[in-house]
Design an enzyme around this catalytic site. Structure first.
Site, mmCIF file in Angstrom:
data_model
loop_
_atom_site.group_PDB
_atom_site.id
_atom_site.type_symbol
_atom_site.label_atom_id
_atom_site.label_comp_id
_atom_site.label_asym_id
_atom_site.label_seq_id
_atom_site.Cartn_x
_atom_site.Cartn_y
_atom_site.Cartn_z
ATOM 1 N N SER A 51 0.820 -1.220 0.000
ATOM 2 C CA SER A 51 0.000 0.000 0.000
ATOM 3 C C SER A 51 0.846 1.259 0.000
ATOM 4 O O SER A 51 0.325 2.350 -0.198
ATOM 5 C CB SER A 51 -0.919 0.016 1.229
ATOM 6 N N HIS A 111 -3.114 -3.487 -5.395
ATOM 7 C CA HIS A 111 -3.397 -3.089 -4.022
ATOM 8 C C HIS A 111 -4.871 -3.309 -3.713
ATOM 9 O O HIS A 111 -5.728 -2.523 -4.095
ATOM 10 C CB HIS A 111 -3.015 -1.616 -3.804
ATOM 11 N N ASN A 137 -4.344 6.310 -0.444
ATOM 12 C CA ASN A 137 -3.589 6.699 0.741
ATOM 13 C C ASN A 137 -2.937 8.070 0.590
ATOM 14 O O ASN A 137 -2.768 8.800 1.569
ATOM 15 C CB ASN A 137 -2.536 5.643 1.066
#
Length: 601
Positions: free
Chosen positions: A435, A456, A506
């Site tokens: 990630s 991912h 993220n």
């Protein structure tokens, strides 16, 4: 029109003027009228005032048709609203709420004119979300009676109201407006005066980063929006939301935030200026990041940037069997996903016992699905039979796709890819689920970097629809095509992105979480108020502190450090409070204490 008798059960703020009858003003008018208030709607344009009344009539008519209002109740609501074009109509108001355009000069003029019209005890509320309430109050003849009252759009549906006080605001005025918000069925959050307050203060930094990500051509607008909807459970993607808010409005808010914070994360992305100055302000103009059917329409239409359906790709490789490396929650979930799609799966771990335990975990997950009626017992048994546990990665000799889901440690992953390079057959696709680590580092650990790609998945893998497909500069086109085809077969939504820290989700999520921590560090707002603001005002399924404690503060800190190291932006430096909690062993739910305390299981 005769004024009805006052309801003694209501707060003293019973006659309320709303100045500015655009979308927000019309929505606030409806909320007030439904709650039994006498409402005076004021707008400089007669046509706008008429449109607001028509909107109220249409909205209440729909409510009657759905059985949510009686005709008598509808008549009462409509009878409590009158409109005009002269500010003098606010003379008898107990509270005036201005929601005129987000311009200091316009708001200042309205408030100064109201000073000479309303009674001395009347409260004046500004609906700004970016301008200084303190400055507006200081320039008023009654600074102690001026405060901010920030509703969210659409006002009838959104529960959050931010009640903004300055150092000049009288506590009694804040209390009266707070009581009113509660009586309106809203959730008031008390905040101090700074640009964006809580919800927009966190939201607009995130929106700005998304715009910059798109401007850098890192990912398409569709993939950025899909990633945040499917990866974070948000009701809208950031670029679609910018179009809804208005790109010019977003630019104004960010300019105000940057003027105070000097944080580069708040410096408006150049594309916001370019679109604004071209008149491409979003839905209201018919074009912004997306193109719309007509000005004001929510219907997106195809344009030159819309991806072609079924666009020709390089043919992918055939995938019949999949190897999953790892024995943790993510590895088990990914193996379950592939087996449910009919793939033969080899689930390999460092020992036979760990692999068997992972398969047993999958069995329990499938049993839960059977119990909930999501699949038959026969289908669950067939799915489990497709999974072969193994205590060695040698079992990957014949797989067409190998997916690693081991610890988020670069050296561990590099060693595993060296092993996969040795044991997997030529032509096998090698995928990492990292990630935050560089996919290319895994690729360079092999003699076939063209076969390595990022896949991912999001946790829990069986439930989450998103997969970020991460290409390095060395990844082969046929490998990329293979993974996209596989995502389709396992019923996941693939989004393409390049090999840089955080990928899409993220990279946008964790700076937002970090900024929420900074708000608490600065004693601007409480954990509960910030969480409530983002759930009620931003539509987030979880508040930032709820999410941080679920993710794990140690995991969050590691991702923050990776982002800071990659982009070298001071605004991305992990908040000291996060570092202190991790150092103290307060890692969130898994340890029983993070930002909040939890009962130990």
């Amino acid at each position: 029109m005769a004024t009805p008798q006052s309801d003694p059960s209501l707060s003293p703020l019973q006659t309320i003027a709303v100045v500015g009858l655009g979308t927000m003003g019309a929505g606030i008018t409806e909320v007030l009228a439904r709650a039994g208030r006498q409402v005076i709607g004021i707008d400089v344009g007669e046509a706008q005032a008429a449109r607001s009344v028509a909107a109220l009539e249409a909205s209440t008519a729909r409510a009657v048709a759905r059985g949510k209002l009686t005709e008598q109740e509808r008549a009462g609501i409509l009878g409590r609203v009158r409109t005009g074009t002269d500010l003098s109509a606010a003379a008898d108001a107990d509270l005036v709420i201005e929601v005129v355009p987000e311009s200091y000069d316009i708001k200042h003029q309205v408030l100064r004119e109201l000073d000479g019209i309303v009674r001395p005890e009347t409260i004046l509320a500004t609906g700004t979300n970016a301008l200084s309430v303190t400055r507006l109050a200081a320039d008023s003849a009654r600074p102690e009676r001026v405060l901010g009252l920030h509703f969210f759009n659409p006002a009838p549906a959104m529960k959050l109201v931010e009640v903004v006080s300055s150092v000049l605001t009288a506590p009694g005025a804040v209390a009266a407006v707070t009581d009113l918000a509660i009586e309106l069925g809203k959730e008031p959050v008390a905040v101090g005066d700074r640009p964006g307050f809580v919800a927009d203060g966190l939201l607009f930094g995130y929106l700005n980063q998304a715009a910059a990500m798109y401007e850098a051509k890192y990912a398409s607008r569709e993939d950025i929006d899909a990633a945040m909807r499917l990866g974070c459970g948000l009701p809208m993607g950031p670029l679609a939301l910018l179009d809804l808010i208005g790109i010019d409005t977003a630019r104004t808010v960010l300019e105000a935030m940057y003027a105070e914070s000097r944080d580069r994360l708040h410096a408006p992305a150049p594309i916001l200026k370019q679109l604004s100055e071209a008149g491409l302000t979003g839905r209201k103009s018919g074009r912004g990041f997306y193109s719309y059917e007509a000005p004001g329409s929510a219907t997106v239409v195809r344009d030159a940037l819309t991806p072609l359906d079924g666009a020709a790709l390089t043919p992918g490789r055939t995938v019949r069997s999949v190897g999953v490396a790892g024995s943790g929650t993510m590895a088990s979930g990914i193996a379950e996903v592939f087996a449910k799609a009919g793939y033969e799966v080899v689930l390999a771990a460092r020992s036979e016992e760990k692999a068997q335990a992972a398969k047993a975990r999958i069995g329990k997950s499938l049993d839960r699905s059977v119990g909930k009626g999501r699949m038959t017992a026969e289908a669950a048994a067939q799915t489990l039979d497709l999974i072969t546990p193994a205590g060695s990665y040698d079992a990957f000799a014949d797989v067409d796709l190998a997916v690693e889901a081991v610890a988020e440690d670069l050296e561990v992953k590099r060693q595993l890819f060296q092993t996969l390079d040795k044991v997997c057959k030529p032509g096998a696709v090698l995928a990492t689920t990292t990630s935050s680590l560089p996919v290319v580092a895994c690729a360079r650990a092999t003699s076939r970097p063209q076969d390595v790609i990022g896949m991912h998945f999001f946790n829990p893998a069986p439930a989450m629809k998103l997969v970020e497909v991460v290409r390095t500069v060395l990844t082969g086109e046929d490998v990329h095509a293979t993974v996209r085809e596989v995502c389709g077969r396992i019923r996941k939504h693939p989004v393409d992105c390049g090999d840089r820290a955080g990928f899409i989700v993220n990279a946008l999520l964790f700076p937002y979480l970090n900024n929420a921590i900074k708000m608490v560090e600065e004693h601007y707002a409480s954990l509960d108020d910030i969480d409530a603001a983002m759930k009620l005002g931003g539509g987030y399924p979880m508040g930032p502190f709820e999410l941080l404690d679920v993710v794990g503060l140690d995991v969050s800190l590691a991702i923050e450090k990776v982002l800071h190291r990659e982009f070298r932006d001071p605004g991305l430096a992990p908040a000291p409070l996060l570092e202190h909690l991790v150092a103290a062993g307060c890692l969130g739910r898994k340890t029983g204490r993070g930002f909040r305390e939890y009962a130990r299981r």
